[in-house]
Design a protein around this motif. Sequence first.
Motif, PDB file in Angstrom:
ATOM      1  N   LEU A  79       0.833  -1.198   0.000  1.00  0.00           N
ATOM      2  CA  LEU A  79       0.000   0.000   0.000  1.00  0.00           C
ATOM      3  C   LEU A  79       0.867   1.247   0.000  1.00  0.00           C
ATOM      4  O   LEU A  79       1.875   1.304   0.699  1.00  0.00           O
ATOM      5  N   HIS A  80       0.464   2.224  -0.767  1.00  0.00           N
ATOM      6  CA  HIS A  80       1.167   3.499  -0.830  1.00  0.00           C
ATOM      7  C   HIS A  80       0.272   4.565  -0.213  1.00  0.00           C
ATOM      8  O   HIS A  80      -0.854   4.788  -0.653  1.00  0.00           O
ATOM      9  N   GLN A  81       0.756   5.192   0.830  1.00  0.00           N
ATOM     10  CA  GLN A  81      -0.047   6.117   1.619  1.00  0.00           C
ATOM     11  C   GLN A  81      -0.475   7.335   0.816  1.00  0.00           C
ATOM     12  O   GLN A  81       0.320   7.954   0.109  1.00  0.00           O
ATOM     13  N   GLN A  82      -1.759   7.671   0.948  1.00  0.00           N
ATOM     14  CA  GLN A  82      -2.324   8.856   0.307  1.00  0.00           C
ATOM     15  C   GLN A  82      -2.110  10.072   1.206  1.00  0.00           C
ATOM     16  O   GLN A  82      -2.363  10.029   2.407  1.00  0.00           O
ATOM     17  N   ILE A  83      -1.620  11.143   0.621  1.00  0.00           N
ATOM     18  CA  ILE A  83      -1.455  12.390   1.368  1.00  0.00           C
ATOM     19  C   ILE A  83      -2.778  13.141   1.339  1.00  0.00           C
ATOM     20  O   ILE A  83      -3.290  13.478   0.271  1.00  0.00           O
ATOM     21  N   VAL A  84      -3.340  13.400   2.510  1.00  0.00           N
ATOM     22  CA  VAL A  84      -4.643  14.060   2.598  1.00  0.00           C
ATOM     23  C   VAL A  84      -4.478  15.423   3.261  1.00  0.00           C
ATOM     24  O   VAL A  84      -4.225  15.503   4.475  1.00  0.00           O
ATOM     25  N   PRO A  85      -4.601  16.515   2.517  1.00  0.00           N
ATOM     26  CA  PRO A  85      -4.529  17.858   3.121  1.00  0.00           C
ATOM     27  C   PRO A  85      -5.651  18.048   4.136  1.00  0.00           C
ATOM     28  O   PRO A  85      -6.729  17.458   4.006  1.00  0.00           O
ATOM     29  N   ASP A  86      -5.404  18.858   5.150  1.00  0.00           N
ATOM     30  CA  ASP A  86      -6.411  19.056   6.187  1.00  0.00           C
ATOM     31  C   ASP A  86      -7.360  20.207   5.883  1.00  0.00           C
ATOM     32  O   ASP A  86      -8.152  20.613   6.739  1.00  0.00           O
ATOM     33  N   ASP A  87      -7.293  20.738   4.653  1.00  0.00           N
ATOM     34  CA  ASP A  87      -8.170  21.851   4.292  1.00  0.00           C
ATOM     35  C   ASP A  87      -8.972  21.552   3.023  1.00  0.00           C
ATOM     36  O   ASP A  87      -9.363  22.465   2.296  1.00  0.00           O
ATOM     37  N   LEU A  88      -9.212  20.272   2.732  1.00  0.00           N
ATOM     38  CA  LEU A  88      -9.945  19.920   1.518  1.00  0.00           C
ATOM     39  C   LEU A  88     -11.371  20.465   1.579  1.00  0.00           C
ATOM     40  O   LEU A  88     -12.075  20.292   2.571  1.00  0.00           O
ATOM     41  N   PRO A  89     -11.831  21.103   0.512  1.00  0.00           N
ATOM     42  CA  PRO A  89     -13.185  21.666   0.501  1.00  0.00           C
ATOM     43  C   PRO A  89     -14.213  20.653  -0.005  1.00  0.00           C
ATOM     44  O   PRO A  89     -13.864  19.637  -0.610  1.00  0.00           O
ATOM     45  N   GLU A  90     -15.467  20.911   0.258  1.00  0.00           N
ATOM     46  CA  GLU A  90     -16.525  20.170  -0.398  1.00  0.00           C
ATOM     47  C   GLU A  90     -16.647  20.671  -1.839  1.00  0.00           C
ATOM     48  O   GLU A  90     -16.375  21.836  -2.118  1.00  0.00           O
TER      49      GLU A  90
END
Length: 278
Positions: A79-90
């Motif tokens: 598995l390759h980790q997904q980088i998830v920003p903490d400011d993603l908008p709807e």
Amino acid sequence: MFRSNVETVLEYDVLGPTHFCFNIEAAQRPGQTILRERLAVSSGVLVHRFTDPSSGNRFIRFDAPPGPLMVNYQADVELHQQIVPDDLPEVPLVEVPDDVLHYLSPSRYCESDQLQRVAHLQFGALSPGIARVKAISDWIHESVTYMPGSTTSYTSAQDVFVQRAGVCRDFAHLGISFCRALNIPARLAVGYVWFDEPPQDFHAIFEAWLGGQWVQFDPTGMAPVEQLVRIGTGRDAKDVAFSTIFGGVNMTRKEVRVDEHIHALQQQIEAELVAEDA
């Protein structure tokens, strides 16, 4: 990078001529590489395999005569980790991609239309974005009791909201329903992951479409979402059942095993720390 070894053993007493369809193989999808896998089915059974082109879900089908039946699947998966920003908008509705749009609609186990008023009263005043979906996941974790045996294959998200008890798929269904009620596309993901409380089993989480990408959430808090070896993705549990059986059978054994190669993750973290110090 993270690596897991997974295995499923299923055994049945087939009472009469029966058709089986299984969804137990690791999905072929970005961020998940199958290094090795093996499928074994009782001798004399002619297996047909196919992959759903839209979801990447893989299926095996076959007819089985009366008598004992065994299905065994093993795989090593990276598995390759997904980088998830903490400011993603709807994402505004007009910008939701065509292939994502149907994840806004109510489905068999996720009655987002019937839970719309509840969702807006509970979460409607929160600022739109990933923080709101995290708040939904946190609310489910705090408000619903994880209780094996408390629900059945007929239990829906609305039932879980009322009784405030369920298992992982019920937690995920409720998260999906609240998101869809707020016009956030959401879907179910199931797979293999190791968690502390035995016995091991298939695990369900939900994903929300935020900032143009799917982001994973686990309201049970039982395991890190980035360590889930994905088997299937769908609107709800109806799309990702591990087995669909047309005939009469008795299940005599179901065993799921997950061995995580923790050292691989630790080596990655150590390498990143060395790189930062250089």
